[in-house]
Design a protein around this motif. Structure first.
Motif: not given
Ligand code: MN
Length: 246
Positions: A144, A155, A178, A180, A203
């Motif tokens: 992520h 993603h 992404s 995080h 999410e």
């Molecule tokens: Mn993510």
């Protein structure tokens, strides 16, 4: 008349190496402000004033709110946990201000979009919790923290049918960027998960009881220029804010 959107800045209380060092400093990526302005709103960067009366008066002047992301994370004690992994914490002042903003937005039904850390703040303010560190706590989790630049998507997420998010993007699946290492663990009692990654990571969260209370884990401010789908997230916030003002 264009809606005024209050945008929260990040704040270095004087204990971070970057952004001002020991001099207390506000800072904010300009692309948050630019997205609001270019898509037809008036961004208003909010000072993190402390007094409840000052905060209320400040909020009387905005039609909508944008909670931005930040590098540091919320103190885990806010969701009843001890910090189990090393990560920098967001300043006390900012955390307190943004949690209060979410409470006000819920009370007054002010349209609010939370991005990344802003989504996590929405969930915690409403009584939910977070994974403190996805790679340490969730087996077989996708990466992520993408290696590619944030202007690229990395993603997929599935968007829940019947959700506000679904009515905005009009897609059952979409690609997101992404950046995080934390995410929602327990969804707050009054919220629902409205987007989920293929590894089960939540999410997006939203409140079915409000006209526009939405948090997303990705960063549309890096995508809105090239991806109409992500532009629509800001446009939807602006529309909701405009309707409220009228
Ligand atoms: Mn993510």
């Amino acid at each position: 008349m264009k809606p005024v959107i209050g945008v929260t800045p990040d704040f270095n209380a004087g204990d971070r190496k970057e952004w001002g060092g020991h001099e207390p400093t506000y800072f904010l990526r300009a692309r948050y402000v630019r997205a609001i302005e270019e898509l037809g709103g008036i961004p208003l960067i909010l000072p993190l004033v402390a007094g409840p009366a000052s905060r209320r008066r400040l909020l009387e002047r905005v039609d909508g709110l944008l909670l931005t992301g930040s590098g540091p994370d919320l103190p885990p004690r806010l969701y009843g946990e001890r910090q189990r992994y090393p990560f920098p914490l967001v300043s006390e002042r900012r955390a307190n201000f943004e949690l209060d903003l979410v409470h006000h937005a819920r009370m007054k039904d002010i349209p609010l979009l939370g991005i990344c850390g802003g989504m996590q703040t929405v969930n915690v303010a409403c009584g939910g919790s977070l994974f403190q560190d996805l790679p340490s706590q969730v087996p077989d989790v996708l990466p992520h923290r993408q290696k590619s630049k944030a202007i690229h998507v990395s993603h997929a997420v599935d968007v829940a049918p019947g959700s506000l998010l679904r009515t905005i993007v009009k897609k059952a699946t979409m690609m997101v960027n992404s950046s995080h290492h934390q995410s929602v663990k327990t969804v707050a009692p009054t919220l629902i998960a409205s987007a989920v990654a293929p590894d089960g990571v939540i999410e997006a969260v939203e409140s079915p009881r409000h006209r526009f209370l939405l948090g997303i884990q990705w960063h549309p401010e890096f995508l809105f220029e090239r991806h109409p789908l992500h532009r629509r997230l800001f446009q939807a916030l602006l529309r909701a804010a405009g309707r409220r003002r009228d």
